[in-house]
Design a protein around this motif. Structure first.
Motif, mmCIF file in Angstrom:
data_model
loop_
_atom_site.group_PDB
_atom_site.id
_atom_site.type_symbol
_atom_site.label_atom_id
_atom_site.label_comp_id
_atom_site.label_asym_id
_atom_site.label_seq_id
_atom_site.Cartn_x
_atom_site.Cartn_y
_atom_site.Cartn_z
ATOM 1 N N TRP A 1 0.759 -1.227 -0.001
ATOM 2 C CA TRP A 1 -0.019 0.210 -0.119
ATOM 3 C C TRP A 1 0.732 1.316 0.104
ATOM 4 N N LEU A 2 1.860 1.341 0.929
ATOM 5 C CA LEU A 2 3.006 2.393 0.913
ATOM 6 C C LEU A 2 3.543 2.718 -0.457
ATOM 7 N N PHE A 3 3.933 1.579 -1.214
ATOM 8 C CA PHE A 3 4.675 1.663 -2.233
ATOM 9 C C PHE A 3 3.546 2.251 -3.206
ATOM 10 N N ILE A 4 2.586 1.748 -3.456
ATOM 11 C CA ILE A 4 1.509 2.203 -4.536
ATOM 12 C C ILE A 4 1.285 3.779 -4.198
ATOM 13 N N LEU A 5 1.004 4.347 -3.017
ATOM 14 C CA LEU A 5 0.927 5.683 -2.526
ATOM 15 C C LEU A 5 2.122 6.468 -2.876
ATOM 16 N N PHE A 6 3.290 6.023 -2.345
ATOM 17 C CA PHE A 6 4.464 7.119 -2.267
ATOM 18 C C PHE A 6 5.879 6.871 -3.110
ATOM 19 N N VAL A 7 5.846 5.807 -3.778
ATOM 20 C CA VAL A 7 7.205 5.642 -4.661
ATOM 21 C C VAL A 7 6.671 5.919 -5.911
ATOM 22 N N PRO A 8 7.610 7.068 -6.405
ATOM 23 C CA PRO A 8 7.335 7.340 -7.660
ATOM 24 C C PRO A 8 7.728 6.071 -8.889
ATOM 25 N N SER A 9 6.920 5.617 -9.739
ATOM 26 C CA SER A 9 7.013 4.853 -10.415
ATOM 27 C C SER A 9 5.903 4.719 -11.781
ATOM 28 N N SER A 10 5.950 3.818 -12.759
ATOM 29 C CA SER A 10 5.140 3.966 -13.842
ATOM 30 C C SER A 10 3.783 3.567 -13.505
ATOM 31 N N GLY A 11 2.901 3.689 -14.499
ATOM 32 C CA GLY A 11 1.627 3.320 -14.369
ATOM 33 C C GLY A 11 1.615 1.777 -14.336
ATOM 34 N N LEU A 12 2.374 1.237 -15.095
ATOM 35 C CA LEU A 12 2.625 -0.602 -14.977
ATOM 36 C C LEU A 12 2.816 -1.065 -13.654
ATOM 37 N N VAL A 13 3.851 -0.237 -13.078
ATOM 38 C CA VAL A 13 4.478 -0.724 -11.917
ATOM 39 C C VAL A 13 3.475 -0.649 -10.818
ATOM 40 N N LYS A 14 2.652 0.604 -10.943
ATOM 41 C CA LYS A 14 1.322 0.724 -10.044
ATOM 42 C C LYS A 14 0.550 -0.294 -10.041
ATOM 43 N N ILE A 15 -0.094 -0.696 -11.266
ATOM 44 C CA ILE A 15 -0.728 -1.745 -11.423
ATOM 45 C C ILE A 15 -0.296 -2.980 -10.980
ATOM 46 N N LEU A 16 1.031 -3.329 -11.025
ATOM 47 C CA LEU A 16 1.569 -4.570 -10.379
ATOM 48 C C LEU A 16 1.555 -4.222 -9.034
ATOM 49 N N GLY A 17 1.878 -3.180 -8.424
ATOM 50 C CA GLY A 17 1.500 -2.969 -6.926
ATOM 51 C C GLY A 17 0.436 -3.429 -6.233
ATOM 52 N N CYS A 18 -1.086 -2.828 -7.212
ATOM 53 C CA CYS A 18 -2.296 -3.160 -7.084
ATOM 54 C C CYS A 18 -2.773 -4.641 -6.747
ATOM 55 N N VAL A 19 -2.049 -5.458 -7.554
ATOM 56 C CA VAL A 19 -2.111 -6.999 -7.673
ATOM 57 C C VAL A 19 -1.488 -7.383 -6.550
ATOM 58 N N VAL A 20 -0.034 -7.079 -6.293
ATOM 59 C CA VAL A 20 0.420 -7.578 -4.816
ATOM 60 C C VAL A 20 -0.270 -7.201 -3.703
ATOM 61 N N LEU A 21 -1.092 -6.058 -3.798
ATOM 62 C CA LEU A 21 -1.918 -5.520 -2.571
ATOM 63 C C LEU A 21 -3.008 -6.504 -2.415
ATOM 64 N N ALA A 22 -3.755 -6.548 -3.535
ATOM 65 C CA ALA A 22 -5.163 -7.656 -3.591
ATOM 66 C C ALA A 22 -4.537 -8.963 -3.089
ATOM 67 N N LEU A 23 -3.427 -9.614 -3.423
ATOM 68 C CA LEU A 23 -3.117 -10.980 -3.095
ATOM 69 C C LEU A 23 -2.718 -10.997 -1.499
ATOM 70 N N GLY A 24 -2.130 -9.964 -0.919
ATOM 71 C CA GLY A 24 -1.868 -9.643 0.252
ATOM 72 C C GLY A 24 -2.822 -9.447 1.140
ATOM 73 N N MET A 25 -4.150 -8.716 0.624
ATOM 74 C CA MET A 25 -5.465 -8.567 1.408
ATOM 75 C C MET A 25 -6.059 -9.961 1.445
#
Length: 362
Positions: free
Chosen positions: A59-83
């Motif tokens: 969650w913190l990575f998605i919100l605060f780490v500057p990255s591309s849209g694709l990386v943000k999407i990957l972060g959402c996938v990782v977050l969902a699996l963690g949830m």
């Protein structure tokens, strides 16, 4: 005439034949012999720390780490699996009272479901009380309630569009988390019951907690990203990816343990409302384990692949399920009760698909 057209009576189960008593005796002996506790296990606390770190860092990575849209999407996938892991391992155990022997610890970690947009107060009634008592009994088990959109029991009324449910049900899975959020409010404020089972009267503290967490969920899911400068489109994309993945996995896992063609659906006697078996045996008849040899799934799903053991011993922490399954299997063999297993997750999904399609066409 279907069950939904009748007044819903109180369900009773036949007198015990000793099956549950023998199960309890052997399981208690196991914990005494091994000198271990059914709850408050260090391994569970370590697992909780790992999963919480997983979810929070994603969650913190998605919100605060500057990255591309694709990386943000990957972060959402990782977050969902963690949830998913957070819900199954922490929230599920805690709300069953199997996380700790201390009530306040279970209550604290039980709020995991509220953090995810659901209500632990309502879930403990709809799931713990109705589903675990009346497993696969139509108009009582709320976990097989299709909300009129799908038919999940042969005792439920059939509609013409159910013939397509084996196709569209996969799309409905993705809306589970959003449905939790909305339906919880509807049940607490308006319906006040599941089927004809009235929910417990909430205390003022329950109501305050309920709405506080609903606001909290909206705040960190939508409000915080807006405040940090994300656009409504970016937030919507992230929300959809995360909630759909989370919802799909959670809905599927709950379905493949009961709504499969090798599980039974119980129909009480129409006059006496009695079920012709003791409660514990009915739990085995209506429940199917899946992928018992898959160590990753067992860890990730909080032992819910050992669903039979969970239904018989919901107050025991899931980390003990693999060992307990051997005891349960032995007792089932002695009492000539069939212990059903789908050996892989894929088999369980296919068994679910076959039943959903058959119920839609019958």
């Amino acid at each position: 005439m279907t069950l939904s057209q009748l007044a819903v009576p109180k369900i009773t189960f036949s007198k015990s034949i000793g099956f549950r008593k023998e199960l309890n005796r052997r399981v208690e002996a196991y914990f005494e012999t091994e000198n271990i506790s059914p709850r408050d296990n260090p391994a569970m606390y370590l697992k909780t720390a790992i999963i919480c770190a997983w979810v929070l860092s994603a969650w913190l990575f998605i919100l605060f780490v500057p990255s591309s849209g694709l990386v943000k999407i990957l972060g959402c996938v990782v977050l969902a699996l963690g949830m998913v892991a957070f819900a199954f391992n922490v929230g599920h155990d805690a709300n069953h009272g199997s996380y700790s022997s201390r009530k306040w610890v279970n209550s604290l970690f039980g709020f995991a479901l509220d953090v995810l947009g659901a209500s632990s107060f309502l879930w403990r009634y709809s799931h713990n009380k109705l589903h675990h008592t009346y497993t696969n009994i139509a108009e009582h088990d709320f976990d097989i309630n299709g909300e009129g959109l799908v038919r999940l029991s042969p005792d439920q009324e059939s509609r013409w569009f159910y013939r397509y449910q084996h196709i569209y049900t996969w799309l409905l899975y993705g809306f589970l988390q959003t449905h939790w959020f909305v339906e919880d409010i509807n049940v607490l404020l308006l319906k006040r019951k599941y089927y004809d089972h009235e929910i417990p009267t909430p205390k003022p503290a329950d109501v305050i907690t309920f709405f506080a967490f609903k606001v909290f969920w909206l705040a960190y899911v939508i409000g915080l990203p807006l405040w940090l400068g994300y656009t409504p489109l970016q937030i919507m994309v992230g929300f959809v990816i995360t909630t759909v993945i989370f919802s799909f996995i959670v809905a599927l896992v709950f379905r493949v343990a009961h709504v499969v063609d090798n599980a039974e659906f119980i129909t009480p006697h129409p006059e006496t409302s009695n079920v012709d078996d003791e409660w514990a045996i009915c739990q085995v008849r209506t429940t199917v384990d899946f992928a018992p040899k898959n160590h990753f799934l067992n860890w990730y799903l909080g032992g819910l692949n050992y669903q039979v053991i969970h239904h018989l011993f919901p107050h025991i922490c899931h980390i003990h399920y693999p060992k307990l399954s051997k005891i349960v299997k032995e007792v089932c063999d002695e009492f000539e009760v069939e212990y059903r297993v789908n050996e892989t997750f894929a088999e369980a999904i296919v068994a679910n698909y076959r039943l959903v399609k058959a119920l839609g066409n019958s």
